[in-house]
Design a protein around this motif. Structure first.
Motif, short mmCIF file in Angstrom:
data_model
loop_
_atom_site.label_atom_id
_atom_site.label_comp_id
_atom_site.label_asym_id
_atom_site.label_seq_id
_atom_site.Cartn_x
_atom_site.Cartn_y
_atom_site.Cartn_z
N ALA A 1 0.84 -0.89 -0.46
CA ALA A 1 -0.06 -0.18 -0.25
C ALA A 1 1.01 1.73 0.08
CB ALA A 1 -0.54 -0.27 0.74
N ALA A 2 2.12 2.19 0.53
CA ALA A 2 2.85 1.93 0.89
C ALA A 2 3.49 2.99 -0.74
CB ALA A 2 4.07 1.90 2.21
N MET A 3 3.77 1.21 -1.81
CA MET A 3 4.18 1.36 -2.71
C MET A 3 2.91 2.32 -3.78
SD MET A 3 6.99 -0.76 -3.35
CE MET A 3 6.08 -2.66 -2.57
N ASP A 4 1.63 1.96 -3.33
CA ASP A 4 0.40 2.05 -3.90
C ASP A 4 0.62 1.09 -5.45
OD1 ASP A 4 -1.61 3.55 -5.13
OD2 ASP A 4 -0.69 4.61 -6.23
N ARG A 5 0.71 -0.01 -4.99
CA ARG A 5 1.14 -1.48 -5.92
C ARG A 5 -0.02 -2.10 -6.09
NH1 ARG A 5 6.49 -2.59 -7.96
NH2 ARG A 5 5.37 -4.60 -9.25
N VAL A 6 -1.07 -2.04 -6.03
CA VAL A 6 -2.09 -3.07 -6.09
C VAL A 6 -2.24 -3.53 -7.30
CG1 VAL A 6 -4.59 -2.66 -7.23
CG2 VAL A 6 -3.76 -0.50 -7.10
N GLU A 7 -1.28 -4.55 -7.97
CA GLU A 7 -1.52 -5.37 -8.39
C GLU A 7 -0.52 -6.57 -7.75
OE1 GLU A 7 3.04 -3.62 -9.37
OE2 GLU A 7 0.83 -3.14 -8.87
N GLY B 1 -1.73 9.00 0.16
CA GLY B 1 -2.57 9.56 -0.61
C GLY B 1 -2.50 8.42 -1.36
N HIS B 2 -2.64 7.12 -1.34
CA HIS B 2 -2.96 6.17 -3.12
C HIS B 2 -4.39 5.62 -2.60
CE1 HIS B 2 1.51 6.50 -2.89
NE2 HIS B 2 1.86 5.63 -2.59
N VAL B 3 -4.13 6.62 -3.32
CA VAL B 3 -6.94 6.27 -3.72
C VAL B 3 -6.94 4.84 -4.18
CG1 VAL B 3 -7.99 7.37 -4.87
CG2 VAL B 3 -6.48 8.38 -4.34
N GLU B 4 -6.19 4.29 -5.85
CA GLU B 4 -5.98 3.22 -5.68
C GLU B 4 -5.71 1.98 -5.26
OE1 GLU B 4 -7.24 2.61 -8.92
OE2 GLU B 4 -7.28 4.73 -9.39
N ALA B 5 -4.85 2.25 -4.61
CA ALA B 5 -4.79 1.50 -3.45
C ALA B 5 -5.53 1.27 -2.10
CB ALA B 5 -3.19 1.56 -2.37
N LEU B 6 -6.26 2.29 -1.72
CA LEU B 6 -7.43 2.56 -1.32
C LEU B 6 -8.78 1.91 -1.21
CD1 LEU B 6 -6.70 6.23 -0.35
CD2 LEU B 6 -7.27 4.49 1.05
N ARG B 7 -8.61 1.85 -2.63
CA ARG B 7 -9.88 1.77 -3.22
C ARG B 7 -10.18 0.15 -3.83
NH1 ARG B 7 -10.05 4.31 -7.84
NH2 ARG B 7 -11.67 6.14 -6.87
N VAL C 1 -2.02 -10.37 -5.71
CA VAL C 1 -1.84 -11.09 -5.20
C VAL C 1 -1.66 -11.66 -4.51
CG1 VAL C 1 0.92 -12.85 -5.51
CG2 VAL C 1 0.19 -11.04 -7.44
N LEU C 2 -1.37 -10.63 -3.21
CA LEU C 2 -1.66 -10.86 -1.81
C LEU C 2 -2.82 -11.34 -0.84
CD1 LEU C 2 1.62 -8.29 -0.49
CD2 LEU C 2 1.68 -10.97 -0.55
N CYS C 3 -3.22 -10.87 -1.60
CA CYS C 3 -4.66 -10.69 -1.21
C CYS C 3 -5.82 -11.80 -1.48
CB CYS C 3 -5.86 -9.56 -1.26
SG CYS C 3 -5.52 -8.32 -0.63
N LEU C 4 -5.03 -12.45 -3.29
CA LEU C 4 -6.46 -13.82 -3.38
C LEU C 4 -5.10 -14.55 -3.20
CD1 LEU C 4 -6.83 -11.60 -6.94
CD2 LEU C 4 -8.24 -11.95 -5.22
N SER C 5 -3.90 -14.62 -3.87
CA SER C 5 -3.14 -15.75 -3.33
C SER C 5 -2.76 -16.32 -2.22
CB SER C 5 -2.30 -15.96 -4.33
OG SER C 5 -2.43 -15.66 -5.52
#
Length: 470
Positions: free
Chosen positions: A230-236, A268-274, A240-244
């Motif tokens: 989340a700190a890196m705003d790396r949604v991908e 302020g990483h909105v995509e990670a928040l979403r 992987v972490l949440c689904l695997s």
């Protein structure tokens, strides 16, 4: 006979240690039953690799040990593709003895009396070689071959340390090879930092999947993997972490009680928040100081993050920290004026419009508040004033640019709301400022229904057409 001596190895492995003397030993056996054999040892890289006894005499059916050395300590292993080799030459000594000079002259000549008994590859092995191969420098080398050789001399603890290095570099290929060789994917250092944490920091989603597939066991009490992603705003990575990683806790808290949502809000990483909210992270959760993610985003002035969090929760903006501060108070403290409207002043403006507090309206609007700001139901201040029949507030809001045809969450305009509540004067004022009297709501309702006016007017001309007696 096609050779006189036989080596005891198929290749010579030198364990390379950075900036230390490095050497390896091997043996040659004389295959002759009755005669001494002279041997000559040379390498394809004599400036780096040499022997203490390159010219020797081996008695019949005897074995002699030889030492191959790096000429001087080095910070990097002298790797090469193809490998450097040792050339073993031999010759029978009828007299049984010879001086070093005689041996040298003997092997300078070529002929049937000189045998080429063996060509022995030289490989450098050990953890320092693997570490060197991890660097981007040796691109002309056959990495896969050299890595396989280097790993062969590493024990399990060394392999596990090397796996950490590969994870830190984000090198999924090295990680796969090391795991196959016996590296422990659940290895942790003294501070409990896991290989997976290093992989997440590297940002390599493939590497994360490899570790999960190889049996990585998450410890939610210390593995704040979602926090790092989340700190890196790396949604991908979050995906992987949440689904695997089925055992991962979406709301695991760090030592400060913060979840991954808190971290995403801080940055302020909105995509990670979403994404985190979409998979079930709790936006109401508070940290050790009573801060919600909204408090965190507000304190850092992240407008888009605040907007998103307000959309997720209707009343979270009223939550207070342990020291009694709202999200608005935190934003005000740091002067993030663009947040005042959505966090607080918008509420004040809506309340003033509802109660016909004209002075309150003027005070808010003078501070630059968004006159068309919506509440949790999509109502603007003009919707509220129109519904309550507050004609003074309606006129003031219109003078400040309030939009007459903006719709709420049900598709209703302020004119719809005025007619719904039977406020004719407000309705006519809105029409006079551009409100569309025939604009339909989501359910198809037209605001100026004739029956509404029959209750309040003796003459009605809602659409500019014929008049009709009440």
């Amino acid at each position: 006979m096609d050779r006189l001596v036989k080596p005891d190895v198929k290749e010579v492995n030198i364990i390379f240690n950075r900036n230390q003397k490095c050497f390896a030993t091997f043996k040659l056996s004389n295959l002759m039953h009755t005669m001494n054999v002279a041997v000559s040892l040379t390498t394809t890289n004599p400036s780096l690799l040499s022997f203490s006894n390159p010219l020797s005499i081996i008695p019949p059916l005897s074995t002699m040990c030889f030492t191959l050395m790096l000429s001087k300590p080095s910070a990097q292993p002298p790797l090469s593709s193809p490998l450097d080799t040792i050339l073993v030459k031999s010759s029978v000594l009828p007299k049984g003895k010879a001086t070093q000079e005689e041996l040298r002259r003997m092997f300078l000549k070529s002929g049937s009396q000189i045998f080429k008994d063996a060509i022995i590859p030289i490989t450098f092995v050990g953890p320092h070689v693997v570490e060197f191969l991890l660097t981007p420098a040796p691109r002309k080398l056959d990495i896969s071959f050299l890595l396989e050789k280097a790993i062969s001399a590493c024990d399990e603890s060394q392999l596990s340390l090397l796996l950490r290095a590969a994870a830190r570099c984000g090198n999924s290929y090295f990680a796969s090879v090391l795991i196959e060789a016996g590296a422990d994917v659940n290895n942790r250092d003294s501070s409990k930092l896991s290989v997976m944490a290093l992989a997440v920091q590297s940002g390599n989603a493939d590497l994360i999947e490899i570790l999960i597939d190889s049996g990585y066991l998450i410890d939610n009490s210390v593995d704040w993997l979602l926090h790092k992603a989340a700190a890196m705003d790396r949604v991908e990575l979050l995906e992987v972490l949440c689904l695997s990683c089925l055992d991962i806790n979406l709301n695991s808290a760090d030592m400060n009680g913060r979840t991954a949502l808190h971290v995403a809000a801080i940055y302020g990483h909105v995509e990670a928040l979403r994404f985190l909210v979409s998979v079930g992270s709790d936006p109401d959760v508070v940290d050790c100081d009573g801060w919600t993610p909204l408090h965190c985003a507000s304190a850092e002035g992240h407008i888009k993050a605040v907007e998103f969090l307000l959309d997720c929760l209707k009343y979270v903006k009223y939550a207070v920290t342990k020291d009694g501060q709202t999200a608005y108070a935190l934003a005000f403290k740091k002067g993030y004026s663009k947040l005042y409207d959505m966090l607080h002043l918008g509420d004040v403006l809506h309340k003033a419009a509802t109660t016909d507090d004209v002075e309150g309206l003027k005070s808010c609007l003078a501070k630059g508040i968004e006159v068309n700001g919506k509440d949790q139901n999509g109502w603007t201040p003009l919707h509220r004033a129109a519904f309550k029949g507050q004609i003074k507030s309606v006129k003031l809001l219109l003078s400040y640019g309030a939009k007459t045809n903006v719709v709420d969450d049900h598709g209703h305009t302020p004119l719809h709301r005025a007619v719904e509540a039977g406020h004719v004067n407000v309705a006519m004022t809105l029409i006079g400022h551009g409100a569309k009297p025939n604009m339909k709501g989501l359910k198809g309702a037209v605001p100026l229904h004739l029956e509404c006016y029959k209750k309040h007017l003796s003459l009605v001309s809602p659409l500019g057409g014929e008049k009709e007696r009440a």
